[in-house]
Scaffold this motif. Structure first.
Motif, PDB file in Angstrom:
ATOM      1  N   LYS A   6      42.719  34.334  52.691  1.00 34.71           N
ATOM      2  CA  LYS A   6      42.953  34.258  51.266  1.00 34.71           C
ATOM      3  C   LYS A   6      42.253  35.436  50.610  1.00 34.71           C
ATOM      4  O   LYS A   6      41.124  35.739  50.932  1.00 34.71           O
ATOM      5  CB  LYS A   6      42.387  32.952  50.727  1.00 34.71           C
ATOM      6  CG  LYS A   6      42.607  32.760  49.259  1.00 34.71           C
ATOM      7  CD  LYS A   6      42.195  31.391  48.822  1.00 34.71           C
ATOM      8  CE  LYS A   6      42.506  31.267  47.340  1.00 34.71           C
ATOM      9  NZ  LYS A   6      42.805  29.945  46.945  1.00 34.71           N
ATOM     10  N   THR A   7      42.938  36.100  49.699  1.00 41.48           N
ATOM     11  CA  THR A   7      42.318  37.188  48.965  1.00 41.48           C
ATOM     12  C   THR A   7      41.400  36.590  47.909  1.00 41.48           C
ATOM     13  O   THR A   7      41.788  35.701  47.171  1.00 41.48           O
ATOM     14  CB  THR A   7      43.394  38.063  48.299  1.00 41.48           C
ATOM     15  OG1 THR A   7      44.255  38.560  49.314  1.00 41.48           O
ATOM     16  CG2 THR A   7      42.761  39.213  47.545  1.00 41.48           C
ATOM     17  N   ILE A   8      40.178  37.095  47.863  1.00 41.96           N
ATOM     18  CA  ILE A   8      39.217  36.590  46.892  1.00 41.96           C
ATOM     19  C   ILE A   8      38.526  37.749  46.204  1.00 41.96           C
ATOM     20  O   ILE A   8      38.610  38.883  46.645  1.00 41.96           O
ATOM     21  CB  ILE A   8      38.158  35.694  47.562  1.00 41.96           C
ATOM     22  CG1 ILE A   8      37.378  36.502  48.606  1.00 41.96           C
ATOM     23  CG2 ILE A   8      38.765  34.475  48.166  1.00 41.96           C
ATOM     24  CD1 ILE A   8      36.144  35.821  49.073  1.00 41.96           C
ATOM     25  N   THR A   9      37.819  37.443  45.152  1.00 42.57           N
ATOM     26  CA  THR A   9      37.050  38.453  44.467  1.00 42.57           C
ATOM     27  C   THR A   9      35.559  38.211  44.635  1.00 42.57           C
ATOM     28  O   THR A   9      34.761  39.099  44.435  1.00 42.57           O
ATOM     29  CB  THR A   9      37.428  38.468  42.973  1.00 42.57           C
ATOM     30  OG1 THR A   9      38.840  38.633  42.887  1.00 42.57           O
ATOM     31  CG2 THR A   9      36.762  39.610  42.251  1.00 42.57           C
ATOM     32  N   MET A 131      38.281  34.393  42.472  1.00 40.54           N
ATOM     33  CA  MET A 131      37.849  34.724  41.114  1.00 40.54           C
ATOM     34  C   MET A 131      38.794  35.723  40.444  1.00 40.54           C
ATOM     35  O   MET A 131      38.509  36.197  39.351  1.00 40.54           O
ATOM     36  CB  MET A 131      36.441  35.334  41.162  1.00 40.54           C
ATOM     37  CG  MET A 131      35.414  34.444  41.808  1.00 40.54           C
ATOM     38  SD  MET A 131      34.991  33.037  40.806  1.00 40.54           S
ATOM     39  CE  MET A 131      33.602  33.714  39.926  1.00 40.54           C
ATOM     40  N   SER A 132      39.910  36.034  41.094  1.00 42.34           N
ATOM     41  CA  SER A 132      40.780  37.106  40.600  1.00 42.34           C
ATOM     42  C   SER A 132      41.356  36.838  39.220  1.00 42.34           C
ATOM     43  O   SER A 132      41.634  37.771  38.480  1.00 42.34           O
ATOM     44  CB  SER A 132      41.899  37.393  41.602  1.00 42.34           C
ATOM     45  OG  SER A 132      42.686  36.235  41.812  1.00 42.34           O
ATOM     46  N   ASP A 133      41.555  35.567  38.857  1.00 43.98           N
ATOM     47  CA  ASP A 133      42.105  35.300  37.533  1.00 43.98           C
ATOM     48  C   ASP A 133      41.072  34.690  36.583  1.00 43.98           C
ATOM     49  O   ASP A 133      41.419  34.219  35.504  1.00 43.98           O
ATOM     50  CB  ASP A 133      43.352  34.419  37.631  1.00 43.98           C
ATOM     51  CG  ASP A 133      43.059  33.044  38.189  1.00 43.98           C
ATOM     52  OD1 ASP A 133      41.965  32.834  38.758  1.00 43.98           O
ATOM     53  OD2 ASP A 133      43.937  32.160  38.058  1.00 43.98           O
ATOM     54  N   ALA A 134      39.801  34.721  36.957  1.00 43.19           N
ATOM     55  CA  ALA A 134      38.737  34.250  36.065  1.00 43.19           C
ATOM     56  C   ALA A 134      38.487  35.337  35.022  1.00 43.19           C
ATOM     57  O   ALA A 134      38.013  36.419  35.340  1.00 43.19           O
ATOM     58  CB  ALA A 134      37.472  33.941  36.860  1.00 43.19           C
ATOM     59  N   LYS A 135      38.808  35.055  33.795  1.00 44.10           N
ATOM     60  CA  LYS A 135      38.741  36.068  32.737  1.00 44.10           C
ATOM     61  C   LYS A 135      37.542  35.897  31.806  1.00 44.10           C
ATOM     62  O   LYS A 135      37.087  36.859  31.210  1.00 44.10           O
ATOM     63  CB  LYS A 135      40.027  36.034  31.902  1.00 44.10           C
ATOM     64  CG  LYS A 135      41.287  36.222  32.711  1.00 44.10           C
ATOM     65  CD  LYS A 135      41.354  37.596  33.343  1.00 44.10           C
ATOM     66  CE  LYS A 135      42.663  37.759  34.087  1.00 44.10           C
ATOM     67  NZ  LYS A 135      42.572  38.565  35.256  1.00 44.10           N
ATOM     68  N   THR A 136      37.058  34.679  31.660  1.00 43.15           N
ATOM     69  CA  THR A 136      35.968  34.440  30.713  1.00 43.15           C
ATOM     70  C   THR A 136      34.660  34.175  31.475  1.00 43.15           C
ATOM     71  O   THR A 136      34.691  33.756  32.636  1.00 43.15           O
ATOM     72  CB  THR A 136      36.275  33.223  29.821  1.00 43.15           C
ATOM     73  OG1 THR A 136      36.250  32.039  30.623  1.00 43.15           O
ATOM     74  CG2 THR A 136      37.624  33.377  29.125  1.00 43.15           C
ATOM     75  N   PRO A 137      33.534  34.402  30.817  1.00 40.80           N
ATOM     76  CA  PRO A 137      32.257  34.080  31.459  1.00 40.80           C
ATOM     77  C   PRO A 137      32.176  32.613  31.898  1.00 40.80           C
ATOM     78  O   PRO A 137      31.616  32.303  32.947  1.00 40.80           O
ATOM     79  CB  PRO A 137      31.221  34.401  30.380  1.00 40.80           C
ATOM     80  CG  PRO A 137      31.877  35.450  29.542  1.00 40.80           C
ATOM     81  CD  PRO A 137      33.338  35.070  29.532  1.00 40.80           C
ATOM     82  N   MET A 138      32.763  31.700  31.122  1.00 42.82           N
ATOM     83  CA  MET A 138      32.740  30.275  31.475  1.00 42.82           C
ATOM     84  C   MET A 138      33.544  30.021  32.752  1.00 42.82           C
ATOM     85  O   MET A 138      33.108  29.262  33.615  1.00 42.82           O
ATOM     86  CB  MET A 138      33.284  29.420  30.327  1.00 42.82           C
ATOM     87  CG  MET A 138      33.201  27.930  30.623  1.00 42.82           C
ATOM     88  SD  MET A 138      31.534  27.351  31.052  1.00 42.82           S
ATOM     89  CE  MET A 138      30.765  27.380  29.466  1.00 42.82           C
ATOM     90  N   GLN A 139      34.711  30.648  32.896  1.00 40.92           N
ATOM     91  CA  GLN A 139      35.502  30.489  34.124  1.00 40.92           C
ATOM     92  C   GLN A 139      34.731  31.017  35.331  1.00 40.92           C
ATOM     93  O   GLN A 139      34.739  30.406  36.393  1.00 40.92           O
ATOM     94  CB  GLN A 139      36.843  31.226  33.997  1.00 40.92           C
ATOM     95  CG  GLN A 139      37.813  30.587  33.045  1.00 40.92           C
ATOM     96  CD  GLN A 139      39.052  31.449  32.838  1.00 40.92           C
ATOM     97  OE1 GLN A 139      38.969  32.681  32.778  1.00 40.92           O
ATOM     98  NE2 GLN A 139      40.206  30.794  32.721  1.00 40.92           N
TER      99      GLN A 139
END
Length: 178
Positions: A6-9, A131-139
């Protein structure tokens, strides 16, 4: 369990390590390493394992440093998992070369190194979140907490247990064994 990539960040590893100042079991920790510049991924893993086994035979944790030029992460992951008898694997991708006590290793296609840790008294757990689509600090915070909680469970522990070490490795997308 079949291996999935799985590709991850971000990759989070949670390791509970007994303090050498508090418990004598830490004295039983052994470390071995191996490396290869073989252009064939499967043979590179095999060569690195043979070198590592000169020092340790059954690692509990393997830290993999793979140079980005290798094209088949799945082959590396599958062979490393099989040849280490299910050790926990923490992977880091780098560029250009692998650096070890033996020198700088640059292969025509790639290079890899492994650091095996044989520590039966350690409880090691790995948690991975995309984490590739985590855009906000909360996410980012929520997914990071979730990865740490997954690692705690993977180590056979509970949230009430206090870790001695937490490793966090951001990647630029890197494929890992899940």
């Amino acid at each position: 369990m079949p291996l999935k990539l799985k590709t991850i960040t971000i990759l989070v590893v949670f390791t509970l390590i007994p303090s050498p100042f508090l418990k004598c079991e830490a004295v039983g920790v052994k470390i071995g390493y191996g490396w290869s510049i073989n252009p064939d991924e499967a043979k590179a893993v095999q060569e690195a394992i043979v070198m590592m086994r000169k020092t340790i035979t059954k690692p509990d944790l393997v830290i993999l440093f793979a140079e980005a030029s290798y094209e088949n992460d799945e082959v590396i992951a599958r062979h490393l998992s099989k040849l280490t008898n299910g050790a926990k694997i923490y992977g880091i991708e780098g560029t250009y070369a692998i650096f070890t006590g033996d020198g700088i290793h640059v292969g025509e296609k790639g290079s890899l190194a492994i650091l095996g840790i044989e520590a039966p008294s350690w409880n090691v757990g790995i948690g991975v979140k995309d984490m590739s689509d985590a855009k906000t600090p909360m996410q980012i915070k929520e997914r990071s907490i979730s990865a740490i909680e997954d690692a705690i469970r993977d180590a056979g522990k509970t949230k009430e247990d206090e870790p001695s070490l937490v490793l966090v490795a951001p990647t630029s997308p890197f494929k890992v064994v899940l």
